[in-house]
Motif scaffolding. Structure first.
Motif, PDB file in Angstrom:
ATOM      1  N   TYR A  98       0.831  -1.207   0.000  1.00 22.59           N
ATOM      2  CA  TYR A  98       0.000   0.000   0.000  1.00 22.59           C
ATOM      3  C   TYR A  98       0.867   1.258   0.000  1.00 22.59           C
ATOM      4  O   TYR A  98       0.396   2.337   0.320  1.00 22.59           O
ATOM      5  N   ARG A  99       2.137   1.135  -0.376  1.00 16.89           N
ATOM      6  CA  ARG A  99       3.007   2.298  -0.456  1.00 16.89           C
ATOM      7  C   ARG A  99       2.496   3.292  -1.508  1.00 16.89           C
ATOM      8  O   ARG A  99       1.974   2.877  -2.554  1.00 16.89           O
ATOM      9  N   THR A 100       2.674   4.560  -1.231  1.00 15.95           N
ATOM     10  CA  THR A 100       2.456   5.549  -2.290  1.00 15.95           C
ATOM     11  C   THR A 100       3.627   5.448  -3.262  1.00 15.95           C
ATOM     12  O   THR A 100       4.652   4.812  -2.960  1.00 15.95           O
ATOM     13  N   ARG A 101       3.490   6.079  -4.409  1.00 19.12           N
ATOM     14  CA  ARG A 101       4.576   6.017  -5.388  1.00 19.12           C
ATOM     15  C   ARG A 101       5.867   6.603  -4.816  1.00 19.12           C
ATOM     16  O   ARG A 101       6.956   6.056  -5.019  1.00 19.12           O
ATOM     17  N   GLU A 102       5.739   7.686  -4.065  1.00 20.21           N
ATOM     18  CA  GLU A 102       6.918   8.320  -3.473  1.00 20.21           C
ATOM     19  C   GLU A 102       7.564   7.412  -2.434  1.00 20.21           C
ATOM     20  O   GLU A 102       8.794   7.269  -2.373  1.00 20.21           O
ATOM     21  N   GLU A 103       6.746   6.789  -1.595  1.00 21.32           N
ATOM     22  CA  GLU A 103       7.268   5.873  -0.574  1.00 21.32           C
ATOM     23  C   GLU A 103       7.929   4.659  -1.219  1.00 21.32           C
ATOM     24  O   GLU A 103       8.967   4.166  -0.760  1.00 21.32           O
ATOM     25  N   PHE A 104       7.314   4.180  -2.301  1.00 12.32           N
ATOM     26  CA  PHE A 104       7.853   3.028  -3.012  1.00 12.32           C
ATOM     27  C   PHE A 104       9.236   3.348  -3.575  1.00 12.32           C
ATOM     28  O   PHE A 104      10.164   2.540  -3.485  1.00 12.32           O
ATOM     29  N   ARG A 105       9.391   4.518  -4.131  1.00 13.17           N
ATOM     30  CA  ARG A 105      10.673   4.899  -4.722  1.00 13.17           C
ATOM     31  C   ARG A 105      11.732   5.162  -3.645  1.00 13.17           C
ATOM     32  O   ARG A 105      12.927   5.086  -3.933  1.00 13.17           O
ATOM     33  N   ARG A 106      11.303   5.458  -2.426  1.00 13.10           N
ATOM     34  CA  ARG A 106      12.260   5.583  -1.329  1.00 13.10           C
ATOM     35  C   ARG A 106      12.803   4.219  -0.917  1.00 13.10           C
ATOM     36  O   ARG A 106      13.964   4.068  -0.571  1.00 13.10           O
TER      37      ARG A 106
ATOM     38  N   ALA B  71       5.889   1.188 -23.715  1.00  8.86           N
ATOM     39  CA  ALA B  71       5.735  -0.237 -24.023  1.00  8.86           C
ATOM     40  C   ALA B  71       5.326  -1.078 -22.816  1.00  8.86           C
ATOM     41  O   ALA B  71       4.559  -2.036 -22.950  1.00  8.86           O
ATOM     42  N   PHE B  72       5.854  -0.745 -21.644  1.00  8.01           N
ATOM     43  CA  PHE B  72       5.588  -1.518 -20.437  1.00  8.01           C
ATOM     44  C   PHE B  72       5.242  -0.576 -19.287  1.00  8.01           C
ATOM     45  O   PHE B  72       5.794   0.526 -19.201  1.00  8.01           O
ATOM     46  N   PRO B  73       4.359  -0.985 -18.386  1.00  2.84           N
ATOM     47  CA  PRO B  73       4.082  -0.162 -17.207  1.00  2.84           C
ATOM     48  C   PRO B  73       5.298  -0.114 -16.288  1.00  2.84           C
ATOM     49  O   PRO B  73       6.226  -0.911 -16.429  1.00  2.84           O
ATOM     50  N   GLU B  74       5.319   0.820 -15.363  1.00  9.01           N
ATOM     51  CA  GLU B  74       6.365   0.843 -14.335  1.00  9.01           C
ATOM     52  C   GLU B  74       6.109  -0.268 -13.317  1.00  9.01           C
ATOM     53  O   GLU B  74       4.990  -0.772 -13.207  1.00  9.01           O
ATOM     54  N   VAL B  75       7.149  -0.624 -12.572  1.00 11.44           N
ATOM     55  CA  VAL B  75       6.999  -1.648 -11.540  1.00 11.44           C
ATOM     56  C   VAL B  75       5.852  -1.304 -10.594  1.00 11.44           C
ATOM     57  O   VAL B  75       5.000  -2.147 -10.290  1.00 11.44           O
ATOM     58  N   TYR B  76       5.833  -0.072 -10.121  1.00  8.70           N
ATOM     59  CA  TYR B  76       4.808   0.331  -9.149  1.00  8.70           C
ATOM     60  C   TYR B  76       3.411   0.076  -9.690  1.00  8.70           C
ATOM     61  O   TYR B  76       2.506  -0.336  -8.948  1.00  8.70           O
TER      62      TYR B  76
END
Length: 504
Positions: free
Chosen positions: A463-471, A490-495
């Motif tokens: 349930y991380r936000t995108r910012e938390e995930f990138r941290r 071509a592909f979605p981001e991991v998040y």
């Protein structure tokens, strides 16, 4: 937690009827078919000849996507219910799906000490192929149905990881079809930036078509030592000291049964001449107690002991009971009568459990169940175990050590770390405490992991936000590769593939 309705009781508490009468036989036949097929294909050496044709077919599909205007992003066409994650990826419904039927062991090269496989090869399939040849891969994640591709694009850990690291660290090269339809091979010495960026990328840099993995000589047996330990600090100290003694302990694992009681297991391969026949235990025989129950019985005796376990059975020791998850589905599954009558049909396939899951069962599962693997430095192990006990109170808890080399990529030790030794704390089951809430509790666990300078395995809910995930995960090299290989359209981001909002 609210009490269940009569309908919910019938669907959940009596789901074992469907599992025993239908899913177990179906799982057995499915596994039998693919085991026989794999042996025939490998013996005929037909997989290497057909591999190039299969890859060409994937390239053709990618080029067709481009010709169609590349309006939506690509993903594999593998149905979500076939994955080992208990969630189904909703993004597949709105993606351009590429068929990738890559299920074979391609080659075993004992001179180079390498096995080359396609990404949908499972751990059960791979160990079954290598064991008769006297070889194994250094890290064999224990569930039979875990695939090479999933372990590369996600991650994998096992009781030998305190020596070898995570699954990605025993991989020597990757073959991928890129967004432009070309094929590229990457390794430490060839396209090295892409090689280090692929693990944890979840198919967002290209379509994985082959992997080379190191192999090591294997004996038929492992000598497995069990040591009951009382007191959490003693558990932590014993666990870490066992991990540090890599000359003696080639395998290290802990099962925590309460906050203050655990069994620490250590093992090493042994030659046939060293095996004591009266101490051999074929732990995966259908009539044997589930492994975690066997270890719990040793804990009750409070005595050190050891036994000799066939190596392949040791590797897959948690498969029959899906660690201990099957006890919540078939509560009497470890009963001796059930084991003798139906135990030979186990394990049930997670994919079939997902396929037959009703909306009510899915919702109840989400609200009353937690499954998380949390990768934290061993220096924070005591604190994390105490917090998990307070937040979810689920036992047993799996303790599996691993090294984390300071390689480029999404997973890197935090700056200032004095040790590269981590532990995977695996929490699977029904929370006993009344505080559990799927979002709030998981968020609290994720916050704890971030504070501990650790990482969350992404097959489970996040349930991380995108910012938390990138941290939590280093995106530097990943972003660079996304740009270099034109992945943005071509592909979605991991998040966008792992966040709970895109999982059903």
């Amino acid at each position: 937690m609210a009490s269940k309705t009569l309908t919910e009781i019938l669907l959940v508490d009596f789901r074992w009827i469907v599992v025993v009468l239908f899913l177990l036989p179906a799982s057995f036949l499915y596994n039998l078919f693919y085991s026989v097929r794999s042996k025939i294909i490998f013996k005929l050496h037909s997989a290497p000849r057909s591999h190039d044709a299969k890859v060409a077919g994937i390239q053709k599909q990618v080029r067709k996507w481009k010709e169609s205007g590349a309006k939506i992003k690509m993903c594999t066409a593998r149905p979500g219910w076939q994955t080992m994650s208990f969630r189904k990826p909703m993004y597949k419904k709105t993606s351009y799906q590429i068929n990738c039927n890559l299920v074979d062991v391609l080659d075993v090269d004992t001179k180079r000490k390498v096995v080359r496989v396609e990404p949908l090869v499972s751990m059960g399939q791979l160990s079954e192929t290598l064991a008769p040849l006297g070889w194994t891969i250094p890290i064999v994640p224990e569930l039979d149905d875990l695939t090479v591709g999933g372990l590369v694009m996600g991650t994998g850990v096992e009781s030998s990881s305190h020596i070898y690291g995570l699954f990605q660290h025993i991989c020597l090269s990757y073959e991928l079809v890129l967004a432009d339809g070309s094929v590229v091979k990457c390794s430490e010495n060839e396209n090295s930036d892409l090689f280090y960026a692929v693990p944890w990328s979840y198919g967002t840099l290209g379509l994985l078509t082959a992997v080379e993995i190191m192999i090591i000589p294997a004996t038929k047996y492992i000598r497995l030592h069990y040591e009951p330990v009382v007191g959490l600090q003693n558990v932590v100290d014993k666990f870490e000291s066992a991990c540090r003694d890599t000359k003696k302990n080639k395998y290290v694992e802990g099962l925590l049964y309460t906050l203050d009681e655990a069994v620490i297991m250590t093992g090493e391969m042994v030659e046939d001449s060293e095996v004591e026949p009266d101490k051999v235990n074929d732990i995966s025989k259908w009539y044997k107690p589930w492994f975690f129950v066997h270890v719990r019985d040793i804990l009750k005796k409070r005595e050190k002991t050891y036994e000799y376990v066939p190596l392949r059975e040791y590797y897959h020791r948690h498969s029959r009971a899906l660690f201990w998850e099957i006890q919540d589905i078939v509560p009497f599954g470890n009963n001796i009568i059930f084991r003798y009558l139906f135990g030979w049909l186990l394990p049930v396939k997670v994919s079939l459990l997902k396929l037959t899951q009703t909306e009510t069962v899915k919702k109840l599962y989400e609200n009353n169940h937690i499954i998380q693997d949390l990768l934290v430095p061993t220096s924070t192990m005591k604190k994390c175990c105490e917090e998990f006990d307070r937040l979810v109170n689920v036992y047993p808890v799996w303790l599996c050590p691993f090294l984390l080399p300071n390689n480029p990529g999404m997973l890197q030790p935090a700056k200032g770390m004095t040790s590269d030794l981590y532990v995977d704390i695996g929490v699977y089951g029904v929370p006993k405490g009344r505080r559990f809430h799927p979002v709030e509790t998981t968020r609290a666990v994720e916050d704890l992991v971030e504070q501990s300078k650790g990482f969350q395995m992404l097959y489970a809910d996040t349930y991380r936000t995108r910012e938390e995930f990138r941290r939590m995960f280093d995106h530097g090299l990943y972003d660079k590769m996304r740009k270099k290989y034109s992945c943005e359209g071509a592909f979605p981001e991991v998040y966008d593939k792992v966040n709970k909002n895109v999982r059903d």
